[in-house]
Each structure stands twice: as structure tokens, then as C-alpha cells.
Scaffold this motif. Sequence first.
Motif, PDB file in Angstrom:
ATOM      1  N   ASN A  53      -0.152  43.852  36.320  1.00 38.38           N
ATOM      2  CA  ASN A  53       0.777  44.639  36.663  1.00 38.38           C
ATOM      3  C   ASN A  53       0.611  46.195  36.224  1.00 38.38           C
ATOM      4  OD1 ASN A  53       2.929  45.282  38.243  1.00 38.38           O
ATOM      5  ND2 ASN A  53       4.251  43.555  37.464  1.00 38.38           N
ATOM      6  N   LEU A  55       1.394  47.209  33.482  1.00 37.99           N
ATOM      7  CA  LEU A  55       2.272  47.631  32.430  1.00 37.99           C
ATOM      8  C   LEU A  55       1.508  47.985  31.246  1.00 37.99           C
ATOM      9  CD1 LEU A  55       5.313  44.824  32.822  1.00 37.99           C
ATOM     10  CD2 LEU A  55       5.222  47.313  33.191  1.00 37.99           C
ATOM     11  N   ARG A  86       1.525  52.238  41.656  1.00 36.92           N
ATOM     12  CA  ARG A  86       2.948  51.797  42.418  1.00 36.92           C
ATOM     13  C   ARG A  86       2.499  50.753  43.645  1.00 36.92           C
ATOM     14  NH1 ARG A  86       6.647  56.634  43.390  1.00 36.92           N
ATOM     15  NH2 ARG A  86       7.783  55.001  44.348  1.00 36.92           N
ATOM     16  N   ARG A  89       2.000  47.398  42.029  1.00 35.99           N
ATOM     17  CA  ARG A  89       3.366  46.979  41.518  1.00 35.99           C
ATOM     18  C   ARG A  89       4.284  46.411  42.647  1.00 35.99           C
ATOM     19  NH1 ARG A  89       4.109  51.494  36.839  1.00 35.99           N
ATOM     20  NH2 ARG A  89       3.021  50.403  35.242  1.00 35.99           N
ATOM     21  N   THR A  90       4.477  47.302  43.658  1.00 34.18           N
ATOM     22  CA  THR A  90       5.259  46.764  44.661  1.00 34.18           C
ATOM     23  C   THR A  90       5.051  45.319  45.208  1.00 34.18           C
ATOM     24  OG1 THR A  90       5.547  49.165  45.262  1.00 34.18           O
ATOM     25  CG2 THR A  90       6.263  47.634  46.808  1.00 34.18           C
ATOM     26  N   PHE A 102      18.910  43.504  34.684  1.00 35.99           N
ATOM     27  CA  PHE A 102      19.636  45.053  34.402  1.00 35.99           C
ATOM     28  C   PHE A 102      20.998  44.762  34.098  1.00 35.99           C
ATOM     29  CE2 PHE A 102      16.651  46.572  37.756  1.00 35.99           C
ATOM     30  CZ  PHE A 102      15.543  47.029  36.700  1.00 35.99           C
ATOM     31  N   VAL A 118      12.525  51.065  46.628  1.00 38.16           N
ATOM     32  CA  VAL A 118      11.109  51.019  46.513  1.00 38.16           C
ATOM     33  C   VAL A 118      10.754  50.625  47.938  1.00 38.16           C
ATOM     34  CG1 VAL A 118       8.894  50.019  45.735  1.00 38.16           C
ATOM     35  CG2 VAL A 118      11.059  50.594  43.992  1.00 38.16           C
ATOM     36  N   MET A 166      11.435  41.416  46.615  1.00 31.68           N
ATOM     37  CA  MET A 166      10.556  42.519  46.794  1.00 31.68           C
ATOM     38  C   MET A 166       9.609  42.000  47.874  1.00 31.68           C
ATOM     39  SD  MET A 166      11.254  45.246  45.564  1.00 31.68           S
ATOM     40  CE  MET A 166       9.545  46.090  45.522  1.00 31.68           C
TER      41      MET A 166
ATOM     42  N   GLU B 116      10.009  48.322  31.564  1.00 32.72           N
ATOM     43  CA  GLU B 116       9.112  47.617  32.312  1.00 32.72           C
ATOM     44  C   GLU B 116       9.439  46.653  33.526  1.00 32.72           C
ATOM     45  OE1 GLU B 116       7.651  45.051  29.081  1.00 32.72           O
ATOM     46  OE2 GLU B 116       6.585  46.697  28.084  1.00 32.72           O
ATOM     47  N   ALA B 118      11.746  48.030  35.578  1.00 32.54           N
ATOM     48  CA  ALA B 118      11.765  48.903  36.616  1.00 32.54           C
ATOM     49  C   ALA B 118      10.271  49.107  37.161  1.00 32.54           C
ATOM     50  CB  ALA B 118      12.659  49.919  36.316  1.00 32.54           C
ATOM     51  N   ASP B 119       9.396  49.432  36.226  1.00 32.57           N
ATOM     52  CA  ASP B 119       8.064  49.849  36.393  1.00 32.57           C
ATOM     53  C   ASP B 119       7.319  48.692  37.324  1.00 32.57           C
ATOM     54  OD1 ASP B 119       8.159  52.080  35.150  1.00 32.57           O
ATOM     55  OD2 ASP B 119       7.086  51.539  33.503  1.00 32.57           O
ATOM     56  N   SER B 120       7.697  47.495  36.944  1.00 30.27           N
ATOM     57  CA  SER B 120       7.045  46.213  37.591  1.00 30.27           C
ATOM     58  C   SER B 120       7.358  46.032  38.889  1.00 30.27           C
ATOM     59  CB  SER B 120       7.383  44.895  36.605  1.00 30.27           C
ATOM     60  OG  SER B 120       8.691  44.489  37.014  1.00 30.27           O
ATOM     61  N   MET B 121       8.412  46.463  39.276  1.00 31.08           N
ATOM     62  CA  MET B 121       8.838  46.601  40.748  1.00 31.08           C
ATOM     63  C   MET B 121       8.510  47.643  41.480  1.00 31.08           C
ATOM     64  SD  MET B 121      12.373  44.430  40.660  1.00 31.08           S
ATOM     65  CE  MET B 121      13.490  45.922  39.619  1.00 31.08           C
ATOM     66  N   GLY B 122       7.551  48.600  40.881  1.00 31.38           N
ATOM     67  CA  GLY B 122       7.094  49.815  41.648  1.00 31.38           C
ATOM     68  C   GLY B 122       8.296  50.759  41.747  1.00 31.38           C
TER      69      GLY B 122
END
Lengths: 266, 215
Positions: A53, A55, A86, A89-90, A102, A118, A166, B116, B118-122
Motif C-alpha cells: 500500500n 505506507l 494514490r 491506494r484507492t 477516526f 477520494v 472504497m 496511515e 487516511a493515506d491507505s485510502m488514497g
Amino acid sequence: MIDTVAIDVRGLHKRFGRHEVLKSVDLTVRSGEVVAVMGPSGAGKTTLMRCLNLLEEPDAGTITVHGRTVDCTSPRRTRHRSRVIRDIRTRTAMVFQNYNLFPHLTVLENVIEAPISVRRLPRSYAVEIGDRLLGRLGLTDKRDEYPSRLSGGQLQRVAIARALAMDPEVILFDEPVSALDLELGAEILHIMKNLTARGITMVIVTHEIAFAREVADRVVFMDAGYILEEQHPSVFFSNPATPRARSFLRLVSEGDGSPPELERTN
Amino acid sequence: MDHLVLSMPGLLRGLGVTIMLGVVSFVLGFVLGGLITLARISRSPVLKATAIAYVSLLRGTPLLIQIMLVYFGLPQLGVRIAPIPSAILAFTLYSAAYLSENLRGGVLAIDQGQWEAADSMGMSHGRSLRRIIYPQALRVATPAIGGRFIALMKDTSLASVITVVELTRVAESTGSSSFRYVEAFVLAGAVYWLINAVLSIGQAILERRMGRAYT
């Protein structure tokens, strides 16, 4: 045949300081395949997942996800490169061991945040998708709660809903049940098993032998930064090819089936 | 006491100026401080170094010197600013340095896993910051930011040295014309305390509201 390859990893290297965590890893995952990544602590399983991913930025090698390739050997921060990352990742969702929900957003808001920002879905449509997913995962009555009010199993279900929202082609699970007790873990594993019927490609770092045996199409066994063997679970669990896998399985299957050591999560 | 009662209209006007100085400088300083935080946590070495230098200079020198530099120093360079805007400028620049550090502390306190996820979802860097990191950082930083606001309210009394007629200046002139210094300054002090008591209550309410998700 190229369109049936979901993930293709070539010559992946990753070091943290002087410690080389991944030493030339090659891995191909076909579309719709369920791959269980197993191995002892420090094998590099989690790092491999995080590299898939982006990361973690690998030091060398290429990662191709659904035809989009990142060449990590020359990690220049170009606009094109960021866009590819990106894009990858999407299309790939990640489910973390410690959920990483969150905390300042409600359950529904957690699920619809990325689809809106996104995927650029209209809010009403994202809410519709979110509600449907929460319903499917038995979380409808938790829709407007904050994560602090939820149990570990519920948190991981929200995280799975967030990943599914997603509409990913690939879901990466990094020890999704390690932080849960047996009963809640079983519930999450049951949900994951149901996901396999939907044709989503899944890569799962797990210590759950029974689960891997039942659900995985392939077991990838790692140790000390290498993939030592890749086998169908029926072969791997009954007759592993390498001595290292044999001793690992002997240790893991002793006692309550919990792993011999906890995986370093980072 | 008669003199103090007679000076009531002056006192109220001074109070108005004090509150205006504090609120305007805080709001502007908060915006500027937010920008400095962004520069401070950016990947650009130039932006980062600029932010570090700014914070170091503004925090490392007395506010009174900064005020006098703006009011007495700038005219020497051909820039003449009236007393009240001078005070607001100085207070804004000064509190921005502190507020940027408060906000940065808040950002640093947020678990790496939030980035991470947030990043991982693009999600883009900006979007992650705005939607995921900043709201949480703001909550963490609220007590420190509230403390800054209260400190700033008291610091506005320094504007009196560049002829701004705010609370302290009013107290001083009332005192000197009546020789009732004790009454004048005690009254002014009480008014500052009252303002800050109200601010503290506001802060407590804000903290409770922001903490709702966490209980």
C-alpha cells in the motif's frame, strides 16, 4: 492473462536503518485470490503488507497493482509517481490490527469520508452505501456513535465497512484479529470468509491456522525477509516443504494455537 | 470613588479597546499560526527553517520590544502605522509564534496510524490534514490555545506604552488625575480578571463539546 494479476511484486527490498526487513521478495497474487501470509515474528509480513500500500517506501523493486506500477528503485517524488501511488491506494484497502478508526468522526462518517473525498461520490450516495455496509455488518444501531463507544469487534467491523466503502479491488488485512479475544475474532473471521465469496482479492497476515486452511487459496510462508514457500493450504499445513515452516507450524499448533511470539507491528 | 465613577465612560471605552485588541489579534494570530504550523510540518526544508526561525525570534524577544519596533522603528524605515493597528500587528505576530507551537504539539500528538489510515485510502496530504489530523490536533491543543488567549488579553496592556487608550492606560490617567492609583489599578485588574474568567468558562465549554466523541 495480464488482466487477471491483481498484485505483482518483483525484487522488493526494504531496510530500516541497518536492518534489512525484506530481502528480495517476489509475489504474484491473482485477481480474486485469497492469500494468507504466515511466518514467525520479524519475518517481514507486516512490512510487506505496508509496502503493498506504499505506507512504507521500499528501497528497491517494483510493485504493480492492477496494472499500475511503482518502481521503487529510483524513488523520486514526481507528480506522476504520487498519482500512481494514490491510484494504487484507492484500489487497495487496508485493515489494520489496531483499526485506526477516526475517533472524532461517527461510525457512518468514518465509512463515508474517503468515498466522498477520494472517490468523489455525492454525499447522499455515499451515505446510502455506508448504511448498506453497516447493515450488512450488523452495525446499523451504531451508525451515529463515536468509536470510543464501541467494542473491539465492533471497531474492526467498522474498519472493514470503511475498507469496503472504497469498493476496493484488493483488501490487505494486517493481523485483523490479533487484538481481539477468541469470540470476537471468530466473528471477524466469519465476516472475512463471507467476503471471499464476493471475488475481492485478499491478502491476509494471520496466525489463524484454521482460518487460513479453510479460506486461503494459498499460504505464503515468510521468514527473515524472504518468502520461503508458497503452497496450497492443504499441502502447507500437512506437508510443508521447508524445515523452517515445519518447526514454525509445530510451535504455532502447540497449546492454544496462538503465535509463538507477537509480530512487531511496525 | 467619585473620580472612578466619573471615569466610567472612559473605562468602558478602554475595556472595549482591550477586548478588541485581544480578540482581533488572537483571531489573526490563530490564522497566521496555523500557516506557520503548516510550514513547520511541511517537507520543504526552506519553509521549515523559516518557520523555526520565526518562532525562535518572536518567542525569544520581549513583546514590549516588538511593539516598540513596530510603532517607533517602522517609521524610521518610512512605514508609519497608527497606534492601534501597530499594537494589533505586534500582538498578532507574537501570538502566532506561540499558537503555531501549540498547534504543532497537537498535530504531533496524533497517532501515526491516523495518517496511515487516511493515506491507505488514497486521501491527499491536504485532505488528511484538514479532515483527519487538524480537528483532532485542535482538540488536543485547546487547553494550551485557551491559555494563550488569556495571556494575550493581559499582554494587551502593553499597548498603553504606544499611546493606545485601553484599560491600563485609562486606569493610569484616572489614577494620575485623581491620585487614586490603588482604586484605579485594582479596578482595572478586576476587569481583566473578569474578562479572563469569562474566557476560561468559554474554554471549558469548548473542551467539553470537543471531547464529546471521546466519552
